[in-house]
Design a protein around this motif. Structure first.
Motif, short mmCIF file in Angstrom:
data_model
loop_
_atom_site.label_atom_id
_atom_site.label_comp_id
_atom_site.label_asym_id
_atom_site.label_seq_id
_atom_site.Cartn_x
_atom_site.Cartn_y
_atom_site.Cartn_z
N ILE A 78 0.83 -1.20 0.00
CA ILE A 78 0.00 0.00 0.00
C ILE A 78 0.87 1.25 0.00
CG2 ILE A 78 -1.58 1.36 1.44
CD1 ILE A 78 -3.06 -0.84 0.14
N GLU A 79 1.86 1.26 0.88
CA GLU A 79 2.74 2.42 1.00
C GLU A 79 3.54 2.65 -0.28
OE1 GLU A 79 6.27 4.13 3.98
OE2 GLU A 79 5.46 2.11 4.24
N ALA A 80 4.02 1.57 -0.90
CA ALA A 80 4.80 1.69 -2.12
C ALA A 80 3.99 2.26 -3.28
CB ALA A 80 5.37 0.33 -2.52
N ASN A 81 2.68 2.16 -3.18
CA ASN A 81 1.80 2.69 -4.23
C ASN A 81 1.12 4.00 -3.81
OD1 ASN A 81 1.47 0.59 -6.61
ND2 ASN A 81 1.61 -0.60 -4.72
N ASP A 82 1.66 4.63 -2.75
CA ASP A 82 1.16 5.92 -2.27
C ASP A 82 -0.33 5.87 -1.93
OD1 ASP A 82 3.67 7.20 -2.59
OD2 ASP A 82 3.29 7.45 -4.73
N LEU A 83 -0.75 4.78 -1.29
CA LEU A 83 -2.16 4.62 -0.94
C LEU A 83 -2.38 4.50 0.57
CD1 LEU A 83 -3.13 2.05 -3.74
CD2 LEU A 83 -3.81 4.45 -3.64
N SER A 84 -1.37 4.85 1.35
CA SER A 84 -1.45 4.67 2.80
C SER A 84 -2.54 5.52 3.43
CB SER A 84 -0.11 5.00 3.46
OG SER A 84 0.88 4.09 3.05
N ASN A 85 -2.81 6.69 2.86
CA ASN A 85 -3.79 7.61 3.43
C ASN A 85 -5.02 7.75 2.56
OD1 ASN A 85 -2.13 8.32 5.73
ND2 ASN A 85 -0.86 9.47 4.29
N SER A 109 7.15 -24.72 -3.83
CA SER A 109 7.02 -23.93 -2.60
C SER A 109 6.01 -22.81 -2.82
CB SER A 109 8.38 -23.36 -2.20
OG SER A 109 8.90 -22.53 -3.22
N ILE A 110 5.49 -22.29 -1.73
CA ILE A 110 4.42 -21.30 -1.81
C ILE A 110 4.98 -19.93 -2.19
CG2 ILE A 110 2.60 -20.11 -0.53
CD1 ILE A 110 2.05 -23.07 -1.09
N ASN A 111 4.40 -19.34 -3.24
CA ASN A 111 4.66 -17.95 -3.62
C ASN A 111 3.49 -17.09 -3.16
OD1 ASN A 111 7.07 -18.40 -5.03
ND2 ASN A 111 5.99 -18.83 -6.94
N TYR A 112 3.75 -15.80 -2.96
CA TYR A 112 2.65 -14.87 -2.78
C TYR A 112 2.95 -13.59 -3.56
CZ TYR A 112 5.49 -12.34 0.71
OH TYR A 112 6.48 -11.63 1.36
N ASN A 113 1.91 -12.97 -4.04
CA ASN A 113 2.07 -11.65 -4.64
C ASN A 113 0.89 -10.77 -4.27
OD1 ASN A 113 0.09 -11.69 -7.11
ND2 ASN A 113 1.26 -13.62 -7.29
N ILE A 114 1.16 -9.49 -4.15
CA ILE A 114 0.17 -8.53 -3.67
C ILE A 114 0.10 -7.36 -4.63
CG2 ILE A 114 -0.55 -7.08 -1.73
CD1 ILE A 114 1.30 -8.84 0.05
N VAL A 115 -1.11 -7.03 -5.07
CA VAL A 115 -1.33 -5.92 -5.98
C VAL A 115 -2.33 -4.97 -5.34
CG1 VAL A 115 -2.14 -5.26 -8.28
CG2 VAL A 115 -0.92 -7.42 -7.97
N ALA A 116 -2.07 -3.67 -5.44
CA ALA A 116 -2.96 -2.66 -4.86
C ALA A 116 -3.33 -1.64 -5.92
CB ALA A 116 -2.28 -1.96 -3.68
N GLU A 117 -4.58 -1.19 -5.87
CA GLU A 117 -5.05 -0.16 -6.79
C GLU A 117 -6.01 0.76 -6.05
OE1 GLU A 117 -8.61 -1.87 -9.34
OE2 GLU A 117 -6.92 -3.27 -9.38
N PRO A 118 -6.15 2.01 -6.50
CA PRO A 118 -7.06 2.95 -5.82
C PRO A 118 -8.51 2.50 -5.91
CG PRO A 118 -5.57 4.11 -7.33
CD PRO A 118 -5.44 2.64 -7.63
N HIS A 119 -9.27 2.86 -4.87
CA HIS A 119 -10.71 2.59 -4.85
C HIS A 119 -11.41 3.85 -4.32
CE1 HIS A 119 -14.31 0.12 -4.71
NE2 HIS A 119 -14.58 0.64 -3.54
N PRO A 120 -12.60 4.19 -4.87
CA PRO A 120 -13.18 5.50 -4.56
C PRO A 120 -13.84 5.68 -3.20
CG PRO A 120 -14.57 4.31 -6.11
CD PRO A 120 -13.32 3.49 -5.94
N ASN A 121 -14.45 4.64 -2.63
CA ASN A 121 -15.33 4.85 -1.48
C ASN A 121 -14.78 4.25 -0.19
OD1 ASN A 121 -17.33 6.07 -3.15
ND2 ASN A 121 -17.98 4.02 -3.80
#
Length: 282
Positions: A78-85, A109-121
């Motif tokens: 979240i922070e890396a995508n400037d979405l913390s606030n 072995s288990i991989n994980y990946n996380i993607v974040a995008e802006p949401h309006p509400n």
């Protein structure tokens, strides 16, 4: 920026290989999260659903996959995508890495990946826009808990969404092989008739939805309501006072019309008010 196994990389560089088991076999699970001002809505419920799903899929859960570790990785993304606030929609995906055919290789072995995008509400609201659904009857879900996993095997949801678009529908309702209505393409289904509120049981094959769980918890506090987790036949839909769909991103989506029946939104609005009150206490 995408978080791949703890490493933040540009989205254009976060490519999976053709041997990835999630890509080849759908051997993967995911959670869709709503995050507001770095607060993950219902995180504990999401985490325990993911762990339970991994166990059902016989995945070897890494020792570091604690609730605190994954929360930290989500917030780092979240922070890396400037979405913390602000408000974000996050997808946390886990897969079994590479190797093997249907049987995973010894070194998978288990991989994980996380993607974040802006949401309006930040909070949930009821959209009063016209929302029409119909049954999707080209294919059916099998009853049972395996159908209810939030896995990458979403063929019915994909082709059902195409069918809805081709027929000028906002959504479709999915049937299981017993011809019971189990859910919408993108969320759980609730039916309101008088003082009775009904939603399909998990055993019918519906998703073990996080917002479904929140709505049931809120409704069960009202002694004036009768809450049922029971199979719903297509014939019951047109007799209902209200129908609505739940998921963690939208919250509650009332259905305006199914075939020749129009529905109200009064009950759905009362429930979303209680859900928002619950969120403020998180």
């Amino acid at each position: 920026m995408v978080n791949f196994n703890g490493n933040l990389v540009e989205a254009t560089n976060s490519k999976l290989t053709s041997e990835n088991r999630g890509y080849k076999y759908g051997d993967a699970l995911f959670e869709t999260l709503k995050v507001v001002n770095s607060k993950i809505f219902f995180w504990e419920d999401h985490y325990f659903r993911l762990m339970a799903s991994m166990r059902i899929m016989r995945m070897d859960i890494p020792m570091n996959f604690t609730m605190e570790f994954l929360e930290e990785e989500i917030l780092k993304t979240i922070e890396a995508n400037d979405l913390s606030n602000s408000v974000a929609r996050v997808r946390l995906n886990v897969d079994r890495g590479e190797g093997g055919k249907y049987l995973p290789g010894e070194d998978a072995s288990i991989n994980y990946n996380i993607v974040a995008e802006p949401h309006p509400n930040p909070f949930y609201t009821i959209d009063d826009a016209f929302y029409e659904v119909d049954l999707y009857k080209d294919f059916y879900m099998a009853p049972g808990l395996l159908s209810g996993l939030k896995s990458n095997n979403k063929a019915i949801q994909v082709i059902g969404s195409i069918y809805a678009k081709e027929n000028d529908l906002n959504n479709c309702l999915v049937l299981n092989t017993d011809k019971s209505v189990i859910e919408a393409l993108n969320g759980n289904l609730f039916l309101v008739k008088g003082d009775c509120v009904k939603t399909p049981p998990l055993e019918d094959g519906c998703l073990k939805g996080i917002m479904r769980q929140q709505v049931l918890e809120v409704l069960r506090k009202d002694v004036n309501l009768i809450i049922e987790e029971a199979s719903i036949s297509p014939f019951e839909l047109q007799k209902a006072d209200e129908l609505f769909i739940t998921n963690v991103i939208v919250g509650i989506q009332p259905i305006s019309k199914y075939r020749k029946k129009d529905y109200g939104t009064e009950f759905a609005k009362s429930v979303i008010t209680k859900i928002n009150a619950k969120i403020r206490l998180l």
